[in-house]
Design a protein around this motif. Structure first.
Motif, mmCIF file in Angstrom:
data_model
loop_
_atom_site.group_PDB
_atom_site.id
_atom_site.type_symbol
_atom_site.label_atom_id
_atom_site.label_comp_id
_atom_site.label_asym_id
_atom_site.label_seq_id
_atom_site.Cartn_x
_atom_site.Cartn_y
_atom_site.Cartn_z
ATOM 1 N N PRO A 24 56.657 -6.247 0.555
ATOM 2 C CA PRO A 24 55.189 -6.195 0.404
ATOM 3 C C PRO A 24 54.560 -7.523 -0.027
ATOM 4 C CG PRO A 24 56.166 -4.212 -0.509
ATOM 5 C CD PRO A 24 57.307 -5.154 -0.190
ATOM 6 N N SER A 25 55.260 -8.323 -0.802
ATOM 7 C CA SER A 25 54.722 -9.615 -1.231
ATOM 8 C C SER A 25 54.551 -10.556 -0.043
ATOM 9 C CB SER A 25 55.625 -10.255 -2.284
ATOM 10 O OG SER A 25 55.081 -11.483 -2.712
ATOM 11 N N ARG A 78 51.872 -11.615 -9.777
ATOM 12 C CA ARG A 78 51.877 -10.386 -10.566
ATOM 13 C C ARG A 78 50.453 -10.070 -11.008
ATOM 14 N NH1 ARG A 78 57.575 -9.929 -12.100
ATOM 15 N NH2 ARG A 78 58.501 -11.998 -12.063
ATOM 16 N N ASP A 79 50.127 -8.795 -11.060
ATOM 17 C CA ASP A 79 48.785 -8.358 -11.443
ATOM 18 C C ASP A 79 48.395 -8.827 -12.836
ATOM 19 O OD1 ASP A 79 48.563 -7.080 -9.010
ATOM 20 O OD2 ASP A 79 49.134 -5.118 -9.808
ATOM 21 N N TYR A 80 49.348 -8.932 -13.732
ATOM 22 C CA TYR A 80 49.045 -9.259 -15.125
ATOM 23 C C TYR A 80 49.072 -10.760 -15.427
ATOM 24 C CZ TYR A 80 54.173 -9.257 -15.581
ATOM 25 O OH TYR A 80 55.511 -9.494 -15.422
ATOM 26 N N LEU A 81 49.266 -11.605 -14.414
ATOM 27 C CA LEU A 81 49.241 -13.054 -14.616
ATOM 28 C C LEU A 81 48.148 -13.679 -13.755
ATOM 29 C CD1 LEU A 81 53.066 -13.884 -14.583
ATOM 30 C CD2 LEU A 81 51.573 -13.724 -16.585
ATOM 31 N N GLU A 116 53.942 -9.675 3.000
ATOM 32 C CA GLU A 116 52.822 -9.177 3.794
ATOM 33 C C GLU A 116 51.477 -9.424 3.106
ATOM 34 O OE1 GLU A 116 53.967 -5.084 4.294
ATOM 35 O OE2 GLU A 116 55.806 -5.668 5.344
ATOM 36 N N LYS A 117 51.429 -9.187 1.804
ATOM 37 C CA LYS A 117 50.171 -9.298 1.064
ATOM 38 C C LYS A 117 49.787 -10.740 0.753
ATOM 39 C CE LYS A 117 47.803 -7.462 -2.998
ATOM 40 N NZ LYS A 117 47.919 -6.622 -4.189
ATOM 41 N N HIS A 118 50.766 -11.565 0.358
ATOM 42 C CA HIS A 118 50.473 -12.918 -0.125
ATOM 43 C C HIS A 118 50.965 -14.036 0.796
ATOM 44 C CE1 HIS A 118 49.297 -11.006 -3.855
ATOM 45 N NE2 HIS A 118 50.485 -10.461 -3.961
ATOM 46 N N GLY A 119 51.911 -13.712 1.674
ATOM 47 C CA GLY A 119 52.489 -14.754 2.525
ATOM 48 C C GLY A 119 53.619 -15.506 1.848
#
Length: 163
Positions: free
Chosen positions: A53-54, A81-84, A56-59
């Motif tokens: 998924p990373s 990461r969502d929290y950084l 696909e989502k971020h390249g």
């Protein structure tokens, strides 16, 4: 992506045996945590649900680190990461390939990728304070301790480093 001695490649389902071995290695279990990867099937699910998924989502994401002959020896890459607030560097290597400078070589390539291709003004890393080898590598790369964070309420506190 290639370095002098290494190839960094996306991880696919055909890497499930390698991922199974890595995620059950002593260093992974001690410093990253038990991901409950008890079978090759679970390793395939981990690849599909946590690694692909990373890309696909971020390249970008964690990449398989291979020797020139194609043998996989570890993983290294950048994560969002969502929290950084910024991307962070992650790496792990099979015990037989520690101490040869491979982690430094791969990590340095990923830091340069983050700075040059992603144009990230900062690159972070999170690490257990007890993981002295990883902290030494991060220091060698130029990371400095910034803070301590607790990614989840019940999680162990981690050092937050930045370059």
């Amino acid at each position: 992506m290639n370095t002098t001695r290494l190839q960094l490649l996306p991880i696919g389902l055909d890497d499930a045996g390698f991922i199974y071995e890595l995620l059950n290695s002593e260093g992974w279990l001690k410093f990253i945590g038990d991901k409950q990867i008890a079978t090759i099937k679970k390793a395939e699910e981990y690849i599909v649900n946590n690694l692909m998924p990373s890309y696909e989502k971020h390249g970008f994401g964690l990449l398989k680190v291979c020797l020139g002959n194609g043998v996989p020896i570890g993983i290294c890459g950048l994560l969002k990461r969502d929290y950084l607030d910024y991307v962070d560097l992650g790496f792990a290597f099979l015990p037989a390939y520690e101490g040869f400078g491979y982690a430094y070589e791969a990590s340095n390539a990923m830091v340069q990728f983050g700075k040059n291709q992603l144009k990230s003004s900062s690159i972070l890393a999170i690490c257990k304070e007890s993981n002295t080898r990883s902290l030494a590598l991060l220091n060698k790369l130029g990371f400095t301790k910034k803070d301590k964070i607790q990614p989840q309420p019940d999680a162990e506190e981690l050092l937050l480093l930045s370059i």
